[in-house]
Scaffold this motif. Structure first.
Motif, PDB file in Angstrom:
ATOM      1  N   ARG A  30       0.873  -1.178   0.000  1.00 21.44           N
ATOM      2  CA  ARG A  30       0.000   0.000   0.000  1.00 21.44           C
ATOM      3  C   ARG A  30       0.912   1.230   0.000  1.00 21.44           C
ATOM      4  N   ILE A  31       0.791   2.064  -1.033  1.00 23.70           N
ATOM      5  CA  ILE A  31       1.692   3.203  -1.221  1.00 23.70           C
ATOM      6  C   ILE A  31       0.920   4.512  -1.123  1.00 23.70           C
ATOM      7  N   LEU A  32       1.471   5.479  -0.387  1.00 26.50           N
ATOM      8  CA  LEU A  32       0.928   6.837  -0.337  1.00 26.50           C
ATOM      9  C   LEU A  32       1.862   7.757  -1.116  1.00 26.50           C
ATOM     10  N   ASP A  33       1.326   8.420  -2.136  1.00 23.02           N
ATOM     11  CA  ASP A  33       2.073   9.400  -2.921  1.00 23.02           C
ATOM     12  C   ASP A  33       1.778  10.771  -2.339  1.00 23.02           C
ATOM     13  N   VAL A  34       2.785  11.402  -1.754  1.00 25.73           N
ATOM     14  CA  VAL A  34       2.632  12.702  -1.095  1.00 25.73           C
ATOM     15  C   VAL A  34       2.970  13.811  -2.091  1.00 25.73           C
ATOM     16  N   GLY A  35       1.973  14.621  -2.407  1.00 26.15           N
ATOM     17  CA  GLY A  35       2.148  15.635  -3.438  1.00 26.15           C
ATOM     18  C   GLY A  35       2.042  14.983  -4.805  1.00 26.15           C
ATOM     19  N   SER A  36       0.904  14.333  -5.054  1.00 26.32           N
ATOM     20  CA  SER A  36       0.766  13.438  -6.207  1.00 26.32           C
ATOM     21  C   SER A  36       0.606  14.146  -7.542  1.00 26.32           C
ATOM     22  N   GLY A  37       0.411  15.470  -7.535  1.00 27.18           N
ATOM     23  CA  GLY A  37       0.399  16.233  -8.776  1.00 27.18           C
ATOM     24  C   GLY A  37      -0.570  15.695  -9.809  1.00 27.18           C
ATOM     25  N   SER A  38      -0.050  15.351 -10.981  1.00 26.18           N
ATOM     26  CA  SER A  38      -0.883  14.879 -12.095  1.00 26.18           C
ATOM     27  C   SER A  38      -1.452  13.483 -11.875  1.00 26.18           C
ATOM     28  N   GLY A  39      -0.948  12.757 -10.885  1.00 29.40           N
ATOM     29  CA  GLY A  39      -1.378  11.386 -10.652  1.00 29.40           C
ATOM     30  C   GLY A  39      -0.572  10.356 -11.418  1.00 29.40           C
ATOM     31  N   ARG A  40       0.460  10.834 -12.091  1.00 26.31           N
ATOM     32  CA  ARG A  40       1.323   9.961 -12.910  1.00 26.31           C
ATOM     33  C   ARG A  40       1.856   8.764 -12.133  1.00 26.31           C
ATOM     34  N   ASP A  41       2.373   9.016 -10.939  1.00 26.46           N
ATOM     35  CA  ASP A  41       3.042   7.940 -10.206  1.00 26.46           C
ATOM     36  C   ASP A  41       2.038   6.963  -9.592  1.00 26.46           C
ATOM     37  N   VAL A  42       0.899   7.485  -9.133  1.00 25.84           N
ATOM     38  CA  VAL A  42      -0.149   6.590  -8.642  1.00 25.84           C
ATOM     39  C   VAL A  42      -0.605   5.677  -9.774  1.00 25.84           C
ATOM     40  N   LYS A  43      -0.774   6.223 -10.966  1.00 28.41           N
ATOM     41  CA  LYS A  43      -1.164   5.409 -12.115  1.00 28.41           C
ATOM     42  C   LYS A  43      -0.140   4.305 -12.364  1.00 28.41           C
ATOM     43  N   ALA A  44       1.149   4.659 -12.348  1.00 26.26           N
ATOM     44  CA  ALA A  44       2.209   3.678 -12.608  1.00 26.26           C
ATOM     45  C   ALA A  44       2.227   2.592 -11.536  1.00 26.26           C
ATOM     46  N   PHE A  45       2.110   2.981 -10.273  1.00 29.90           N
ATOM     47  CA  PHE A  45       2.157   1.995  -9.194  1.00 29.90           C
ATOM     48  C   PHE A  45       0.952   1.054  -9.251  1.00 29.90           C
ATOM     49  N   ARG A  46      -0.221   1.597  -9.522  1.00 28.17           N
ATOM     50  CA  ARG A  46      -1.411   0.755  -9.590  1.00 28.17           C
ATOM     51  C   ARG A  46      -1.327  -0.207 -10.774  1.00 28.17           C
TER      52      ARG A  46
END
Length: 214
Positions: A55-71
């Motif tokens: 389970r990852i928390l992206d702090v300051g996720s901006g465009s959501g790019r990294d959440v998309k990649a991790f998911r």
């Protein structure tokens, strides 16, 4: 406080508000510039430390790019973002995984296997950094992984667009992370992915220790 920062604050616009205003007024252009950037060179060491699931928390996720990649890689990833406009764009393009919140004041009963803070803590005042990292550490499960990046430099500066940047040496940033109770696993510098001739970034990978047995 530098001259530009003093000028902004004399006009009645706090520096934090000016930074927020940049992301509010430029959300779409910022999204367009950053959403498609490849961050594989940073994902690799981070996810190797996290493991295959988590389970990852992206702090300051901006465009959501990294959440998309991790998911896409099978992780249960979520983001917090101070800009409602960016959080809306991220939700539209990635999914309902984003909460409008600030790193320095975010609270939740949830705990995470990893925290990813890529290019977000650099907007904090130096005096806010230690407390913010300690608060984020408390969101990690024992053994959880922490990753953060800031720009190499000295002092702080308000850019012409109104955004505040606080700069660090590797030793300063590592010290802030160590003082929070995290163990630094690795620290290295990398080039800016948007501008080859741009600033250098300090990348620090750390881990929260296991809780002492009772």
């Amino acid at each position: 406080m530098n001259n530009l920062e003093q000028s902004i604050e004399r006009k009645g616009v706090p520096v934090v508000a000016a930074t927020d205003a940049f992301y509010r007024e430029n959300a779409q252009s910022y999204f367009d510039r950053t959403f498609g950037l490849s961050m594989v060179h940073l994902y690799r060491p981070f996810l190797e430390a996290v493991g295959e699931h988590g389970r990852i928390l992206d702090v300051g996720s901006g465009s959501g790019r990294d959440v998309k990649a991790f998911r896409a890689l099978g992780y249960d990833a979520f983001g917090i973002e101070a800009s409602p406009e960016l959080a809306t764009l991220a939700s539209r393009h990635v999914g309902p995984y984003f909460t409008v919140a600030r790193a320095e004041s975010f609270e939740t009963n949830e705990r995470f296997d990893a925290i990813w803070a890529c290019a977000s803590l650099l907007h904090l005042r130096r005096s806010e950094l230690y407390g913010t990292i300690r608060s984020l550490r408390d969101l990690l499960r024992p053994g959880g992984v922490f990753f953060a990046t800031v720009q190499v430099g000295v002092g702080d500066q308000v850019q012409s667009d109104g955004r505040r940047y606080t700069y660090y040496s590797a030793a300063e940033f590592e010290d802030a992370i160590t003082e929070s109770g995290l163990q630094v696993l690795r620290s290295w510098e990398s080039k800016d992915v948007m501008r080859p001739d741009g600033p250098l970034w300090i990348n620090v990978l750390a881990r929260r220790g296991a809780e002492p047995s009772r």
